[in-house]
Design a protein around this motif. Sequence first.
Motif, PDB file in Angstrom:
ATOM      1  N   ARG A 280       0.830  -1.200   0.000  1.00  0.00           N
ATOM      2  CA  ARG A 280       0.000   0.000   0.000  1.00  0.00           C
ATOM      3  C   ARG A 280       0.865   1.250   0.000  1.00  0.00           C
ATOM      4  NH1 ARG A 280      -3.227   2.697   4.968  1.00  0.00           N
ATOM      5  NH2 ARG A 280      -4.855   3.804   3.829  1.00  0.00           N
ATOM      6  N   LEU A 281       1.871   1.278   0.849  1.00  0.00           N
ATOM      7  CA  LEU A 281       2.716   2.458   0.975  1.00  0.00           C
ATOM      8  C   LEU A 281       3.509   2.701  -0.305  1.00  0.00           C
ATOM      9  CD1 LEU A 281       3.749   4.699   2.841  1.00  0.00           C
ATOM     10  CD2 LEU A 281       5.509   3.111   3.655  1.00  0.00           C
ATOM     11  N   TYR A 282       4.128   1.664  -0.833  1.00  0.00           N
ATOM     12  CA  TYR A 282       4.982   1.885  -2.005  1.00  0.00           C
ATOM     13  C   TYR A 282       4.176   2.232  -3.249  1.00  0.00           C
ATOM     14  CZ  TYR A 282       5.292  -1.806  -5.657  1.00  0.00           C
ATOM     15  OH  TYR A 282       5.092  -2.607  -6.747  1.00  0.00           O
ATOM     16  N   MET A 283       3.017   1.596  -3.441  1.00  0.00           N
ATOM     17  CA  MET A 283       2.230   1.894  -4.638  1.00  0.00           C
ATOM     18  C   MET A 283       1.611   3.288  -4.572  1.00  0.00           C
ATOM     19  SD  MET A 283       0.502  -1.728  -5.822  1.00  0.00           S
ATOM     20  CE  MET A 283      -0.552  -1.870  -4.376  1.00  0.00           C
ATOM     21  N   ALA A 284       1.143   3.700  -3.397  1.00  0.00           N
ATOM     22  CA  ALA A 284       0.570   5.035  -3.265  1.00  0.00           C
ATOM     23  C   ALA A 284       1.645   6.111  -3.446  1.00  0.00           C
ATOM     24  CB  ALA A 284      -0.110   5.185  -1.910  1.00  0.00           C
ATOM     25  N   ALA A 285       2.812   5.903  -2.826  1.00  0.00           N
ATOM     26  CA  ALA A 285       3.902   6.870  -2.978  1.00  0.00           C
ATOM     27  C   ALA A 285       4.372   6.937  -4.426  1.00  0.00           C
ATOM     28  CB  ALA A 285       5.057   6.490  -2.053  1.00  0.00           C
ATOM     29  N   ALA A 286       4.439   5.782  -5.087  1.00  0.00           N
ATOM     30  CA  ALA A 286       4.857   5.775  -6.487  1.00  0.00           C
ATOM     31  C   ALA A 286       3.856   6.505  -7.362  1.00  0.00           C
ATOM     32  CB  ALA A 286       5.035   4.338  -6.968  1.00  0.00           C
ATOM     33  N   ALA A 287       2.557   6.337  -7.103  1.00  0.00           N
ATOM     34  CA  ALA A 287       1.548   7.046  -7.885  1.00  0.00           C
ATOM     35  C   ALA A 287       1.759   8.553  -7.803  1.00  0.00           C
ATOM     36  CB  ALA A 287       0.150   6.675  -7.401  1.00  0.00           C
ATOM     37  N   LEU A 288       2.019   9.060  -6.598  1.00  0.00           N
ATOM     38  CA  LEU A 288       2.256  10.491  -6.434  1.00  0.00           C
ATOM     39  C   LEU A 288       3.532  10.936  -7.149  1.00  0.00           C
ATOM     40  CD1 LEU A 288       1.275  10.873  -2.670  1.00  0.00           C
ATOM     41  CD2 LEU A 288      -0.037  11.628  -4.662  1.00  0.00           C
ATOM     42  N   SER A 289       4.554  10.091  -7.136  1.00  0.00           N
ATOM     43  CA  SER A 289       5.810  10.441  -7.811  1.00  0.00           C
ATOM     44  C   SER A 289       5.645  10.487  -9.324  1.00  0.00           C
ATOM     45  CB  SER A 289       6.908   9.443  -7.424  1.00  0.00           C
ATOM     46  OG  SER A 289       7.256   9.575  -6.063  1.00  0.00           O
ATOM     47  N   PHE A 290       4.822   9.597  -9.879  1.00  0.00           N
ATOM     48  CA  PHE A 290       4.541   9.676 -11.314  1.00  0.00           C
ATOM     49  C   PHE A 290       3.712  10.911 -11.629  1.00  0.00           C
ATOM     50  CE2 PHE A 290       5.619   5.111 -11.307  1.00  0.00           C
ATOM     51  CZ  PHE A 290       6.444   5.068 -12.421  1.00  0.00           C
ATOM     52  N   GLU A 291       2.776  11.234 -10.772  1.00  0.00           N
ATOM     53  CA  GLU A 291       1.947  12.407 -11.026  1.00  0.00           C
ATOM     54  C   GLU A 291       2.754  13.697 -10.958  1.00  0.00           C
ATOM     55  OE1 GLU A 291      -2.160  10.318  -9.346  1.00  0.00           O
ATOM     56  OE2 GLU A 291      -1.103  11.796  -8.111  1.00  0.00           O
TER      57      GLU A 291
END
Length: 426
Positions: free
Chosen positions: A388-399
């Motif tokens: 959960r933490l890594y996928m959510a953080a990655a989504a924000l980094s791509f955005e």
Amino acid sequence: MQTGPTVASRLAAALRTVLGAEELPWRLRAWDGSEAGPAGAPVLVVRSPVAVRRLAWAPGELGLARAYVAGDIDIGGDVYATLDALGAVTRLSSSDAFARPTAREWLGLARTAAALGAVGPPPAPPPEEYRRARRNRLHSLRRDAAAVSHHYDVGNEFYALVLGPTLVYSCAVWTDEGTGLDAAQVAKLDLVCRKLGLRPGMRLLDVGCGWGSLALHAAREHGADVVGITLSEEQAALARQRVAGAGLEERITIRVQDYRTVDDGPFDAVSSVGMAEHVGRSGLPTYVAALHDLLAPGGRLLHHVISWSAGETSWDDDTFIARYVFPDGELISLADTVAGLEKRFEILDVEALRRHYALTLRAWVDRLEKHWDTAVALTSEGRARVWRLYMAAAALSFESGKLGVNQVLVRRAGGAPPPLRRTDWV
């Protein structure tokens, strides 16, 4: 009525030190019920003094990650809002990691731990943390196999829950935000096959084949004969089951094998989708040379990889990603990727899919959160928290543009010339 510092106010001061922030990004709720921090901010729940001890021994990202994975701290609301608030106030180093506290700041953390009754030896890391044998050379066959196993051998049913029926663990290709994850993943599989120019009877090597989704699509929809390789035993087992279930055993072979040991080329095409992140900067020349030599003259390689777009990076083993998600993984810039490929190949096309990966990751997080109890039962609460933490953080980094993802299409010299226009293969 309490007049002295509360548990939450002491925690707030310690977290400002750890984050290198003048303002706290969250509203803290401590284990005694006290609260501190800006009203209306996302809530971070500190459940145990052990969280303080983790931060005292590992002040920074790793201590926070261990506390969250272990359940010593929790996110009280929307995970994206919580992480977005952190990014807005944190003092970051050039590699986008927390700047390390000074000696004086570390002493202050120790005093806070003492005041809160949290003094003691360093708590054991959560079992989900990767512990490698340091004697193994970086990117040796054995060490790469162990790193891949840590990430992928956590249960096929868990991955199926998060990824859905396509079982594709890489960026989907969306027509628009309403496309839906499953349709977007099928579109990506077909886009890869068309860029490679697959036709009946062609041999495809799928490097990092995962659970066999691209191999199945290439054989079933484009008539290719496919060799898929992965270092994950669990992935290979399920991929073989899926191949057998589709009646494609004569067309598809799945192996547990490192790309550096493949010796049955040449192949007409090679796909490498979401695998090169495990190769690293130092391994790129070997990777490029090996795949070049496995291709027939004129053969194409589709290199699909995440890129780092926020300046220079340096390897840091004390990060959440390195310890919990992708051990020994490394992201490099698109420029460095293209430069490495160009030493052996002709560049045919580069397509940026940054926004597509943000949509993909948000869809995965949504599935994980909707089926949280099942996900925990299939693996562990700590593992579900990691994802959960890594996928959510990655989504924000791509955005935000810190991360990108690109499909780089290249060809080995010789053979028939490529099409004149990109539209001829897309």
